[in-house]
Design a protein around this motif. Structure first.
Motif, mmCIF file in Angstrom:
data_model
loop_
_atom_site.group_PDB
_atom_site.id
_atom_site.type_symbol
_atom_site.label_atom_id
_atom_site.label_comp_id
_atom_site.label_asym_id
_atom_site.label_seq_id
_atom_site.Cartn_x
_atom_site.Cartn_y
_atom_site.Cartn_z
ATOM 1 N N VAL A 70 52.689 26.099 15.362
ATOM 2 C CA VAL A 70 52.011 24.874 15.784
ATOM 3 C C VAL A 70 50.973 24.506 14.736
ATOM 4 N N PRO A 71 51.065 23.319 14.149
ATOM 5 C CA PRO A 71 50.026 22.902 13.209
ATOM 6 C C PRO A 71 48.679 22.793 13.920
ATOM 7 N N GLY A 72 47.626 23.307 13.266
ATOM 8 C CA GLY A 72 46.304 23.221 13.862
ATOM 9 C C GLY A 72 45.838 24.544 14.430
ATOM 10 N N TYR A 73 44.629 24.533 14.918
ATOM 11 C CA TYR A 73 43.951 25.746 15.375
ATOM 12 C C TYR A 73 43.871 25.761 16.898
ATOM 13 N N TYR A 74 44.626 26.660 17.540
ATOM 14 C CA TYR A 74 44.693 26.734 18.996
ATOM 15 C C TYR A 74 44.422 28.156 19.467
ATOM 16 N N PRO A 75 43.147 28.552 19.606
ATOM 17 C CA PRO A 75 42.863 29.832 20.261
ATOM 18 C C PRO A 75 43.296 29.781 21.714
ATOM 19 N N ALA A 76 43.254 30.921 22.391
ATOM 20 C CA ALA A 76 43.844 31.015 23.730
ATOM 21 C C ALA A 76 43.288 29.980 24.697
ATOM 22 N N VAL B 234 53.038 35.230 27.156
ATOM 23 C CA VAL B 234 52.051 35.590 26.137
ATOM 24 C C VAL B 234 51.545 36.991 26.460
ATOM 25 N N VAL B 235 51.780 37.942 25.547
ATOM 26 C CA VAL B 235 51.426 39.336 25.790
ATOM 27 C C VAL B 235 50.273 39.806 24.913
ATOM 28 N N GLY B 236 49.796 38.970 24.024
ATOM 29 C CA GLY B 236 48.650 39.301 23.184
ATOM 30 C C GLY B 236 48.107 38.022 22.588
ATOM 31 N N ALA B 237 46.790 37.902 22.532
ATOM 32 C CA ALA B 237 46.221 36.626 22.116
ATOM 33 C C ALA B 237 45.057 36.811 21.150
ATOM 34 N N ASN B 238 44.784 35.720 20.426
ATOM 35 C CA ASN B 238 43.575 35.593 19.624
ATOM 36 C C ASN B 238 43.426 36.628 18.521
ATOM 37 N N LEU B 239 44.444 36.755 17.697
ATOM 38 C CA LEU B 239 44.281 37.466 16.439
ATOM 39 C C LEU B 239 43.938 36.399 15.395
ATOM 40 N N PHE B 240 42.649 36.287 15.095
ATOM 41 C CA PHE B 240 42.186 35.253 14.185
ATOM 42 C C PHE B 240 42.429 35.667 12.743
#
Length: 453
Positions: A188-194, A236-242
């Motif tokens: 997905v283009p752009g920045y989408y944290p959880a 979704v099983v894991g989120a927010n690896l910046f």
């Protein structure tokens, strides 16, 4: 695209059957169980944002606050994405503040999952649980470039290696073109944290779809009480690896670009057998050589048709003369060349109309295949909670079933064109009489059939 069915024609639908409420419920449960067993049963009715809305509708503030709490809880409960210890030297220090999401981030909790000195491309190669996805990416230089570039942020939904174990052993490897489309559908283009993901209903991907007018194919986000899913089946099983150029979320199933709307509807005969039969009996097709750039199908469920009453259904389905009226009725549920999601609008190509998804509410008039008749759509949004209302009274019951060539919006009521004197027919008026139905549809029926009973 040449001469294809606007709605699916199912050879097995040879009898007119509207299940009663008990049977419909039983079939509903059967479909849910099947959806858990196979990817082809794509449309698992997991708890949605509507479930969250149910306990937070008393006031707008309560609705907003309840959804905020839900997002924070769900984001906090998502499993952490662990990075190998040997990468620790490359990690940003714990108190590092990255513009836009900082130590406590947009999601309202401490950002524990970091790889901010590495790009998305570097991180998926560095972790042990995304090796298979990384290996596929390496075969496509343009995707490598996108995931490795720091010119713009990207959000990647990365299947874990376990997700690839769901592919049957006998399954033949798709062509390179198909694999490339699949990979593009994960970015997905752009920045989408959880927190931002959970506040959306759909997300645009890198995959440009010709049948949408070369616009982005979209992902559908479902927020349940205990989980978040994409396209109803990929959890979704894991989120927010910046990372240096965006953020990674891990999913437990490969995201496959959706099928055409007709195929999508046909996957769920327990919910749409009456609609499938209506399409077959009426012979509703697109005109030959007519090229469409997106479509919106408002799909009534079996229950929606049942509410019309036995007399109306018997006339529409079981009489030769009623089939022309049935075809007119179906046309009123179909929009071509315009695709309306709950939070985005792909308007006519020459108009370039777009809806600002952040607006609290907006209005769109959609031209149907029924000549001269539009559908009036009002959409209201409170953060991630969205309602879609048609002609002022009919609500969309399941929103945004994304399709290759558009979107399917599910209805529990059949839409009937308004009468110039009587206005709209409303389901609270009870079952519709055959004479009333004929009077409303008669102006749109071919002359040979008008007035005949």
């Amino acid at each position: 695209m040449r001469y294809i069915a606007l709605l699916p024609l199912v050879a097995g639908a040879t009898a007119f059957v509207i299940p009663d409420e008990a049977t419909a419920k039983e079939l509903f449960i059967e479909t849910e169980q099947k959806a858990e067993e196979t990817l082809s049963s794509w449309w698992d009715r997991v708890p949605s944002i509507e479930d969250v809305r149910s306990y937070a509708e008393e006031t707008e503030d309560d609705a907003y606050d309840a959804f905020e709490r839900q997002v924070r809880k769900l984001t906090s409960d998502l499993p952490a994405i662990e990075i190998e210890s040997e990468l620790s030297d490359f990690m940003s220090p714990p108190d590092h503040e990255k513009p836009g999401h900082g130590g406590h981030g947009r999601d309202g909790h401490h950002d524990r999952h970091r790889g901010e000195n590495l790009t998305v491309y570097q991180v998926i190669h560095a972790t042990d649980f995304t090796k298979k996805f990384a290996a596929l990416v390496d075969e496509y230089p343009e995707i490598v470039k996108t995931l490795n570039s720091t010119d713009a942020n990207v959000t990647a939904f990365v299947p874990t290696d376990k997700a690839f174990e769901k592919i049957p052993d006998h399954h033949e490897k798709p062509s390179k073109e198909v694999i490339e489309r699949i990979l593009e559908y994960h970015v997905v283009p752009g920045y989408y944290p959880a927190g931002r993901v959970l506040a959306q209903h759909t997300l645009p991907t890198l995959l440009k779809e010709e049948e949408l007018g070369d616009r982005p194919q979209r992902l559908r986000v479902s927020v349940g009480i205990f989980s978040a899913r994409l396209n109803f089946y990929s959890k979704v099983v894991g989120a927010n690896l910046f990372t240096k150029n965006g953020v990674i979320h891990c999913v437990d199933s490969i995201l496959v670009p959706p099928p055409p709307a007709d195929r999508l509807i046909s996957l769920f005969p327990s919910r749409f057998s009456t609609l499938l039969l209506a399409a077959e009996k009426s012979g509703l097709h697109r005109e030959e050589d007519h090229v469409t750039k997106g479509l919106t199908i408002f799909a009534p469920t079996n229950w929606a048709f049942q509410k019309l009453g036995p007399g109306a259904n018997a006339f529409l389905f079981n009489t030769e003369k009623g089939l022309k009226y049935l075809k007119a009725l179906l046309k009123y549920h179909c929009v071509v060349n315009e695709t309306l999601y709950s939070d985005e609008y792909y308007g006519k190509p020459d108009e370039g109309d777009e809806v600002d998804a952040e607006n609290a509410q907006y209005h769109v008039d959609l031209p149907t295949l029924l000549e001269g008749k539009h559908l009036s759509i009002d959409i209201a949004r409170f953060y991630g909670m969205i309602t879609m209302k048609i002609n002022g009274y009919t609500k969309v019951s399941v929103q945004d079933a994304v399709a290759k060539d558009g979107v399917v919006q599910v209805l529990n009521s059949v839409l009937i064109p308004p009468h110039e004197r009587k206005g709209f027919w409303k389901e609270e008026d009870g079952e519709i009489e055959v004479d009333e139905l004929i009077e409303r549809l008669q102006p749109f029926v071919e002359p040979d059939w008008v007035g005949e009973l």
